[in-house]
Design an enzyme around this catalytic site. Structure first.
Site, mmCIF file in Angstrom:
data_model
loop_
_atom_site.group_PDB
_atom_site.id
_atom_site.type_symbol
_atom_site.label_atom_id
_atom_site.label_comp_id
_atom_site.label_asym_id
_atom_site.label_seq_id
_atom_site.Cartn_x
_atom_site.Cartn_y
_atom_site.Cartn_z
ATOM 1 C CG ASP A 9 -67.561 -9.545 -0.015
ATOM 2 O OD1 ASP A 9 -67.074 -8.607 -0.671
ATOM 3 O OD2 ASP A 9 -68.640 -9.464 0.616
ATOM 4 C CG ASP A 11 -67.621 -3.194 2.329
ATOM 5 O OD1 ASP A 11 -67.394 -2.709 3.430
ATOM 6 O OD2 ASP A 11 -66.988 -2.893 1.298
#
Ligand code: XBP
Ligand code: MG
Length: 258
Positions: A9, A11
């Site tokens: 991932d 952010d």
């Protein structure tokens, strides 16, 4: 089969990019447009439950009396503000104000040296990903990450599993041989809906959220302390690839509140 691939991932996981990055950039875009809207840290934290910057903006507009009344006008304003936000975000990143989280770079390098496939599974826009990775990895980022599935590549953003399904297909690996690294409940839900085992590195905005069905949860990749399940040989150092392999092999489901 041993662990073959990592899906990252962006952010909250690669960088704490929300509070001092996207949030600040949104506020600058509001200012550019002569709008009085400003998102403080707490309000932005609540809005993060809506994934996708443009979707977040539209959600917020729905509760503002001074937002355009007509749906078409609202969509056009959201698109323009989002475009400006991303330009400001790129400037903030290029200025070096959004470092990678501690332990991230070492683990990416260790996984690459060990021959693991690595990919990106994110809700953010490709321009934002490029800005961040180019700043910290330089041009080699696109060789390290064989696939990068971003917000504009999917018809439904996290918690929908599409981003993970596309990343698995792009890497040519099975979910069972892959590990996702996430920070938010929505990201974990997306990975799990694609049947990918996931570990959670707690981030500032999701420090206390209930996490369901991860195989490990901890305070960050910078430390082997504080993880559940505990790392095999606890030490003061950062999380290593051997820890990921161990969690992946054990496959214990842990849920965690706070
Ligand atoms: C985080 C997001 C994104 C960013 C902003 O995604 O939800 O919307 O907040 O980026 P992830 P955009 O944790 O999956 O990386 O404005 O480009 O959507
Ligand atoms: Mg995240």
């Amino acid at each position: 089969m041993p662990l073959q691939a990592l899906l990252w991932d962006v952010d909250g996981t690669l960088a704490e990019s929300e509070r001092d990055g996207h949030r600040v950039a949104f506020n600058r875009a509001f200012e550019d447009a002569g709008l009085p809207w400003r998102w403080d840290e707490a309000h932005y934290g609540a809005l993060l439950r809506i994934t996708g910057g443009r979707e977040r903006l539209l959600h917020d507009m729905a509760s503002r009396g001074d937002a355009p009344a007509l749906p078409d006008e609202r969509l056009a304003l959201a698109a323009e503000l989002h475009r400006r936000k991303n330009a400001h975000y790129a400037e903030i990143v290029a200025a070096g104000q959004i470092p990678l989280r501690a332990g991230v770079m070492a683990l990416i390098d260790e996984a690459a040296s060990a021959g693991l496939k690595q990919g990106i599974a994110t809700t953010t826009s490709r321009a934002n990903l490029q800005a961040l990775l180019q700043r910290h990895l330089g041009p080699r980022w696109s060789a390290i990450f064989e696939i990068a599935v971003c917000g504009e590549d999917v018809s439904a953003k996290k918690p929908d599993p599409e981003v993970y399904q596309r990343a698995l297909a792009g890497l040519g690996v099975s979910f069972v041989d892959t590990l996702a690294i996430e920070d938010s409940p929505g990201g974990v839900a997306a990975a799990r809906a694609a049947r990918v085992p996931v570990i959670v590195t707690r981030s500032a905005y999701f420090a206390d959220d209930m996490i369901d069905s991860a195989i490990a949860i901890g305070p960050g990749l910078h430390t082997r302390s504080g993880w559940r399940p505990a790392t095999a040989a606890p030490s003061d150092g950062p999380v290593r690839l051997s820890d990921l392999r161990d969690w992946h092999t054990r496959g214990e489901w842990v849920s965690h509140l706070g």
